[in-house]
Motif scaffolding. Structure first.
Motif, short mmCIF file in Angstrom:
data_model
loop_
_atom_site.label_atom_id
_atom_site.label_comp_id
_atom_site.label_asym_id
_atom_site.label_seq_id
_atom_site.Cartn_x
_atom_site.Cartn_y
_atom_site.Cartn_z
N PRO A 103 -22.49 14.87 8.68
CA PRO A 103 -23.04 16.21 8.49
C PRO A 103 -21.98 17.30 8.35
CG PRO A 103 -24.14 15.10 10.31
CD PRO A 103 -22.99 14.23 9.90
N ASP A 104 -20.80 17.07 8.88
CA ASP A 104 -19.75 18.08 8.80
C ASP A 104 -18.78 17.83 7.65
OD1 ASP A 104 -18.72 15.80 9.96
OD2 ASP A 104 -17.38 16.88 11.31
N ALA A 105 -19.20 17.06 6.67
CA ALA A 105 -18.31 16.71 5.55
C ALA A 105 -17.97 17.91 4.68
CB ALA A 105 -18.95 15.61 4.68
N GLY A 106 -18.80 18.94 4.65
CA GLY A 106 -18.51 20.12 3.85
C GLY A 106 -18.44 19.81 2.36
N LEU A 107 -19.48 19.22 1.84
CA LEU A 107 -19.50 18.80 0.44
C LEU A 107 -19.38 19.97 -0.53
CD1 LEU A 107 -22.39 16.22 0.71
CD2 LEU A 107 -20.01 15.70 0.25
N THR A 108 -18.45 19.84 -1.47
CA THR A 108 -18.29 20.81 -2.55
C THR A 108 -18.03 20.04 -3.84
OG1 THR A 108 -15.87 21.00 -2.43
CG2 THR A 108 -17.17 22.43 -0.95
N GLU A 109 -17.94 20.76 -4.94
CA GLU A 109 -17.63 20.12 -6.22
C GLU A 109 -16.27 19.42 -6.18
OE1 GLU A 109 -19.22 21.99 -10.22
OE2 GLU A 109 -17.95 23.39 -9.09
N ASP A 110 -15.37 19.93 -5.38
CA ASP A 110 -14.01 19.39 -5.34
C ASP A 110 -13.81 18.30 -4.29
OD1 ASP A 110 -13.06 21.09 -7.41
OD2 ASP A 110 -13.01 22.74 -5.97
N SER A 111 -14.86 17.95 -3.56
CA SER A 111 -14.74 16.89 -2.55
C SER A 111 -14.37 15.57 -3.21
CB SER A 111 -16.05 16.72 -1.79
OG SER A 111 -16.39 17.87 -1.07
N GLU A 112 -13.35 14.93 -2.67
CA GLU A 112 -12.90 13.63 -3.17
C GLU A 112 -13.80 12.55 -2.59
OE1 GLU A 112 -10.06 12.63 -4.98
OE2 GLU A 112 -9.45 14.68 -5.45
N LEU A 113 -14.37 11.73 -3.47
CA LEU A 113 -15.35 10.73 -3.04
C LEU A 113 -14.76 9.71 -2.08
CD1 LEU A 113 -17.13 10.14 -6.45
CD2 LEU A 113 -17.90 11.57 -4.56
N VAL A 114 -13.58 9.21 -2.37
CA VAL A 114 -13.00 8.14 -1.55
C VAL A 114 -12.10 8.70 -0.46
CG1 VAL A 114 -11.53 6.08 -1.60
CG2 VAL A 114 -13.17 6.47 -3.44
N THR A 115 -11.11 9.50 -0.84
CA THR A 115 -10.13 9.93 0.15
C THR A 115 -10.67 10.95 1.15
OG1 THR A 115 -9.27 11.61 -1.37
CG2 THR A 115 -8.16 9.48 -1.37
N GLU A 116 -11.52 11.85 0.70
CA GLU A 116 -12.03 12.89 1.60
C GLU A 116 -13.35 12.50 2.26
OE1 GLU A 116 -13.36 17.56 1.21
OE2 GLU A 116 -12.02 16.72 -0.30
N LEU A 117 -14.25 11.92 1.47
CA LEU A 117 -15.58 11.59 2.00
C LEU A 117 -15.66 10.16 2.54
CD1 LEU A 117 -17.78 13.28 -0.74
CD2 LEU A 117 -17.03 14.22 1.47
N GLY A 118 -14.65 9.35 2.26
CA GLY A 118 -14.59 8.01 2.81
C GLY A 118 -15.58 7.02 2.22
N LEU A 119 -16.02 7.26 0.99
CA LEU A 119 -16.96 6.33 0.37
C LEU A 119 -16.23 5.07 -0.09
CD1 LEU A 119 -19.17 8.64 -1.88
CD2 LEU A 119 -19.55 7.95 0.48
N ASP A 120 -16.85 3.93 0.17
CA ASP A 120 -16.31 2.69 -0.37
C ASP A 120 -17.08 2.35 -1.64
OD1 ASP A 120 -18.75 1.54 0.40
OD2 ASP A 120 -17.90 0.68 2.22
N SER A 121 -16.69 1.28 -2.31
CA SER A 121 -17.31 0.93 -3.59
C SER A 121 -18.81 0.65 -3.45
CB SER A 121 -16.60 -0.25 -4.24
OG SER A 121 -16.60 -1.36 -3.37
N PHE A 122 -19.22 0.10 -2.33
CA PHE A 122 -20.64 -0.18 -2.12
C PHE A 122 -21.46 1.10 -2.01
CE2 PHE A 122 -18.66 -4.07 -0.35
CZ PHE A 122 -19.17 -4.97 -1.29
N LYS A 123 -20.93 2.08 -1.30
CA LYS A 123 -21.63 3.35 -1.17
C LYS A 123 -21.70 4.07 -2.51
CE LYS A 123 -20.92 4.28 3.71
NZ LYS A 123 -20.33 5.18 4.71
N VAL A 124 -20.64 3.99 -3.29
CA VAL A 124 -20.63 4.61 -4.61
C VAL A 124 -21.69 3.94 -5.49
CG1 VAL A 124 -19.29 5.02 -6.72
CG2 VAL A 124 -18.25 5.41 -4.47
N LEU A 125 -21.78 2.62 -5.44
CA LEU A 125 -22.79 1.92 -6.23
C LEU A 125 -24.20 2.27 -5.78
CD1 LEU A 125 -21.18 -1.61 -6.71
CD2 LEU A 125 -21.47 0.19 -8.42
N ASP A 126 -24.42 2.38 -4.48
CA ASP A 126 -25.72 2.82 -3.98
C ASP A 126 -26.07 4.21 -4.49
OD1 ASP A 126 -26.27 0.52 -2.55
OD2 ASP A 126 -25.58 1.35 -0.63
N LEU A 127 -25.09 5.09 -4.46
CA LEU A 127 -25.27 6.45 -4.96
C LEU A 127 -25.65 6.42 -6.44
CD1 LEU A 127 -24.98 9.56 -4.79
CD2 LEU A 127 -22.55 9.22 -5.27
#
Length: 84
Positions: free
Chosen positions: A22-46
């Motif tokens: 909840p405290d990720a602070g999502l913006t257009e510039d948020s990095e999917l992997v390095t900042e938000l910690g998404l792995d390939s499985f989460k990206v595929l789910d998205l």
């Protein structure tokens, strides 16, 4: 069905908020992997959720240079608004 960039960005951020803290602070510039910690499985789910939402199929090769929320929304916007 064509969609505006803003609609797509909003949907991407909504879906990302389900996958991040909840405290990720999502913006257009948020990095999917390095900042938000998404792995390939989460990206595929998205992507599957986004494909269902906009009734599209995202070619995997379009994702090679996707690093930020903006990158992803831009690629999706291109696919959604390209005539088939």
């Amino acid at each position: 069905m064509p969609a505006s960039y803003e609609e797509i960005q909003e949907k991407v951020i909504t879906e990302l908020s389900k996958l991040t803290s909840p405290d990720a602070g999502l913006t257009e510039d948020s990095e999917l992997v390095t900042e938000l910690g998404l792995d390939s499985f989460k990206v595929l789910d998205l992507l599957m959720d986004i494909e269902d939402e906009f009734d599209i199929s995202m070619p995997v090769n379009l994702l090679a240079d996707v690093h930020t929320v903006r990158d992803l929304a831009t690629r999706i916007h291109t696919v959604v608004n390209t005539p088939s």
